[in-house]
Design an enzyme around this catalytic site. Structure first.
Site, PDB file in Angstrom:
ATOM      1  N   ASP A 175       0.842  -1.322  -0.056  1.00 44.67           N
ATOM      2  CA  ASP A 175      -0.004   0.046   0.208  1.00 44.67           C
ATOM      3  C   ASP A 175       0.986   1.280  -0.021  1.00 44.67           C
ATOM      4  O   ASP A 175       2.085   1.282   0.692  1.00 44.67           O
ATOM      5  CB  ASP A 175      -0.811   0.072   1.276  1.00 44.67           C
ATOM      6  N   ASP A 189      -7.124  -1.645  -4.469  1.00 39.38           N
ATOM      7  CA  ASP A 189      -8.189  -1.244  -3.514  1.00 39.38           C
ATOM      8  C   ASP A 189      -9.316  -0.260  -4.025  1.00 39.38           C
ATOM      9  O   ASP A 189     -10.258  -0.436  -4.052  1.00 39.38           O
ATOM     10  CB  ASP A 189      -7.849  -0.772  -2.064  1.00 39.38           C
TER      11      ASP A 189
END
Length: 216
Positions: A175, A189
């Site tokens: 991330d 995401d």
């Protein structure tokens, strides 16, 4: 005289001469045509079936095209982040409101449920299988885009689960998008969230994946 009587007595019509009468309506010698309504209905059904097959193939192409684009974008971004940003200071994009910061997330999207990495991996794989099966009955362009986003995002994070440390099916997802006062996430995401929102909107509008519209 006998000759005159013979000429006068000759039949003027085929019936009088023993010939078979012609069918009425002036259609002698022409084959009977099937009922026009039945013929038209069959032609329309054939044309509709022929039209649905190419349309379905185009929608499937859109689904996998969107999925491939979302997956490639996520994969390339993670490779860049790991190579250039991991173990380095975060990069401020919009002051303190948005920055790029590389972290490893063992949980679900936005860092939730780090203790259930294997379960999230199985769920992602199941989502991919369901979308692939649903593609066979797909005739809606908006649904093709939505499912393509879901498929690309699920594949992106599943790739991290399988190939990244600490091990197969337990890998931590990369991330790097870090808004202020919000969880850190990645492009996979984002694709999943956008696809999910689009599916909710389509469901509220009553549009099914096969292209039919219904009103509750």
């Amino acid at each position: 005289m006998a000759e005159a009587e013979r000429i006068i007595g000759m039949p003027d019509t085929p019936e009088a001469a023993g010939a078979e009468p012609e069918p009425s309506g002036g259609n002698a010698g022409q084959p009977e045509r099937p009922d026009s309504d039945d013929s038209l209905g069959a032609d329309e059904s054939t044309a509709q079936a022929a039209g649905q097959q190419p349309r379905g193939r185009r929608r499937i192409a859109v689904l996998f095209g969107v999925a491939a684009f979302a997956y490639a974008l996520d994969l390339v971004s993670k490779l860049i982040v790991v190579a250039k940003l991991e173990h380095h200071q975060p990069i401020e994009v919009v002051g303190d409101w948005l920055r790029f910061e590389a972290i490893r997330n063992a949980g679900a999207a936005f860092g939730f449920g780090e203790a259930f990495t294997v379960i999230f991996t199985v769920i992602a794989a199941a989502v991919i299988v369901v979308i692939a099966r649903l593609a066979r009955k797909l005739y809606s362009l908006p649904w093709a885009i939505a499912l393509g986003l879901l498929l690309g995002g699920a594949l992106g994070n599943l790739t991290d689960r399988i190939f990244r440390a600490p091990g197969v099916f337990e890998g931590a997802v990369v991330d790097f998008i870090a808004p202020k006062h919000f969880a850190v996430f990645n492009l996979a995401d984002s694709a999943i969230v956008c696809g999910g929102i689009l599916i909710v909107l389509l469901s509220f509008k009553g549009l099914d994946p096969d292209g039919t519209v219904h009103k509750d």
